[in-house]
Design an enzyme around this catalytic site. Structure first.
Site, PDB file in Angstrom:
ATOM      1  N   TYR A 180      45.623 -49.764  15.190  1.00 51.30           N
ATOM      2  CA  TYR A 180      46.220 -50.661  14.055  1.00 51.30           C
ATOM      3  C   TYR A 180      46.242 -50.054  12.594  1.00 51.30           C
ATOM      4  O   TYR A 180      46.181 -50.589  11.544  1.00 51.30           O
ATOM      5  CB  TYR A 180      45.307 -51.985  14.069  1.00 51.30           C
ATOM      6  CG  TYR A 180      45.351 -52.708  15.291  1.00 51.30           C
ATOM      7  CD1 TYR A 180      46.303 -53.715  15.331  1.00 51.30           C
ATOM      8  CD2 TYR A 180      44.324 -52.525  16.432  1.00 51.30           C
ATOM      9  CE1 TYR A 180      46.290 -54.405  16.659  1.00 51.30           C
ATOM     10  CE2 TYR A 180      44.716 -53.282  17.360  1.00 51.30           C
ATOM     11  CZ  TYR A 180      45.338 -54.046  17.632  1.00 51.30           C
ATOM     12  OH  TYR A 180      45.756 -54.706  18.833  1.00 51.30           O
ATOM     13  N   SER A 181      46.546 -48.748  12.851  1.00 55.47           N
ATOM     14  CA  SER A 181      46.295 -47.923  11.274  1.00 55.47           C
ATOM     15  C   SER A 181      47.413 -48.184  10.592  1.00 55.47           C
ATOM     16  O   SER A 181      48.569 -48.020  10.825  1.00 55.47           O
ATOM     17  CB  SER A 181      46.080 -46.564  11.941  1.00 55.47           C
ATOM     18  OG  SER A 181      46.372 -45.615  10.423  1.00 55.47           O
ATOM     19  N   ASN A 182      47.033 -48.696   9.277  1.00 58.38           N
ATOM     20  CA  ASN A 182      48.120 -48.968   8.174  1.00 58.38           C
ATOM     21  C   ASN A 182      48.558 -47.630   7.916  1.00 58.38           C
ATOM     22  O   ASN A 182      49.764 -47.382   7.073  1.00 58.38           O
ATOM     23  CB  ASN A 182      47.632 -49.393   6.992  1.00 58.38           C
ATOM     24  CG  ASN A 182      47.554 -51.016   7.315  1.00 58.38           C
ATOM     25  OD1 ASN A 182      47.814 -51.761   8.055  1.00 58.38           O
ATOM     26  ND2 ASN A 182      46.636 -51.761   6.447  1.00 58.38           N
TER      27      ASN A 182
END
Ligand SMILES: *Cc1c(COP(=O)(O)O)cnc(C)c1O
Length: 302
Positions: free
Chosen positions: A76-78
């Site tokens: 889920y890394s921005n």
């Protein structure tokens, strides 16, 4: 290849992001002024601290003639998403090394699907392999095996010395505007840079979104690498992670939805919601003296 105009449009200094005071009785009744630093508006495709941290690294990558970027992140890394978008805008190939080889055979979640749509090649590795990147030789081997040899390496979360200097500019934009400047923390790079840019007498307050209590040491070592030692005043409020990264319990979800509709702010849930919750609770418990001007950095958007 990429027209240089793109590079300049993406990487040149941008005007300060907007700072706006909001009326909220949960703060006013304690004599605290709440300001929102809308860093989510700093760039349309690389919001908030991701632009602050990536821009100096992208400049370094382009100036050194790299044809690509490689970086690291969870599902889920921005940061992976921002790097993928930057690669598309600059015409650089991007490779994302993703934690969790069990993800390889599955449909991509929304966040990874956006990375792929921006042209990022995703390389899934086991958790133990992912951890080994802390050692320089293992890192080189991992980058090679991902087919990213020759690419500019951006560390996990994008927090290196260049990134901290980019975030110091955020602090400088807030000089004279608040007594306490609060920001949500993942790697702590944004807080570490922000604190360095504030004026004497101002303090940065970090709200970690991960459980664990390891962040203060991490911030000290990031500051040592970027500035040669401690820089600026900062503290952490450690009790607001709500169970850990990307955990959004129902009451936090309700709080974020309510805050969003009160103030017309799209509230990003993984970081910004936890920051605003923490500030509301700290204010209620009397943590800030009456007359405090409190700026919350809105580091991203949903
Ligand atoms: C990445 C991110 C952060 C965390 O930044 P660090 O420098 O890693 O502490 C905070 N807020 C948002 C919205 C982010 O995307």
């Amino acid at each position: 290849m990429n027209p240089p105009a793109n590079v300049d449009a993406l990487l040149q200094p941008r005007p300060p992001s907007p700072l706006r005071e909001v009326r909220d009785d949960r703060f006013e009744r304690h004599g605290v002024r709440l300001l929102l630093k809308r860093d989510d508006l700093v760039h349309p495709e690389l919001p908030g601290n991701k632009w602050r941290k990536l821009a100096p690294n992208l400049r370094a990558a382009v100036d050194a003639g790299h044809d690509g970027l490689v970086t690291f992140g969870g599902a889920y890394s921005n940061h992976l998403r921002a790097t993928a978008a930057a690669g598309r805008l600059l015409g650089l190939r991007t490779v994302g090394i993703v934690r969790g080889d069990e993800l390889a055979g599955r449909p991509l979640n929304d966040s990874l699907a956006r990375c792929a749509a921006d042209g990022m090649r995703l390389h899934f590795v086991s958790r133990s392999e992912y951890r080994r990147k802390a050692e320089p030789r293992e890192l080189a081997r991992l980058v090679d095996s991902a087919g990213a040899g020759g690419a500019y390496v951006v560390p996990e979360g994008g927090s290196n010395a260049l990134a901290l200097r980019g975030c110091a500019e955020l602090g400088r934009e807030l000089r004279g505007a608040a007594d306490v400047v609060a920001v949500a923390c993942g790697t702590g790079g944004t807080l570490a840079g922000l604190a360095a840019g504030l004026a004497p007498g101002q303090r940065a307050l970090g709200v970690p979104v991960l459980a664990g209590g390891f962040l203060a040491a991490e911030i000290r070592s990031l500051q040592a690498a970027a500035f040669g030692g401690p820089a600026g005043a900062w503290t952490l409020a450690e009790d607001y992670h709500h169970g850990g990264y990307a955990r959004v319990p129902d009451e936090l979800e309700a709080f974020a939805a309510d805050f969003g509709s009160r103030h017309g702010l799209p509230v990003e849930r993984i970081y910004v919601a936890k920051l605003l919750w923490a500030l509301t609770e700290l204010t209620a418990s009397g943590a800030f003296p009456r007359g405090t001007a409190l700026a919350a950095v809105v580091t991203g958007r949903p």
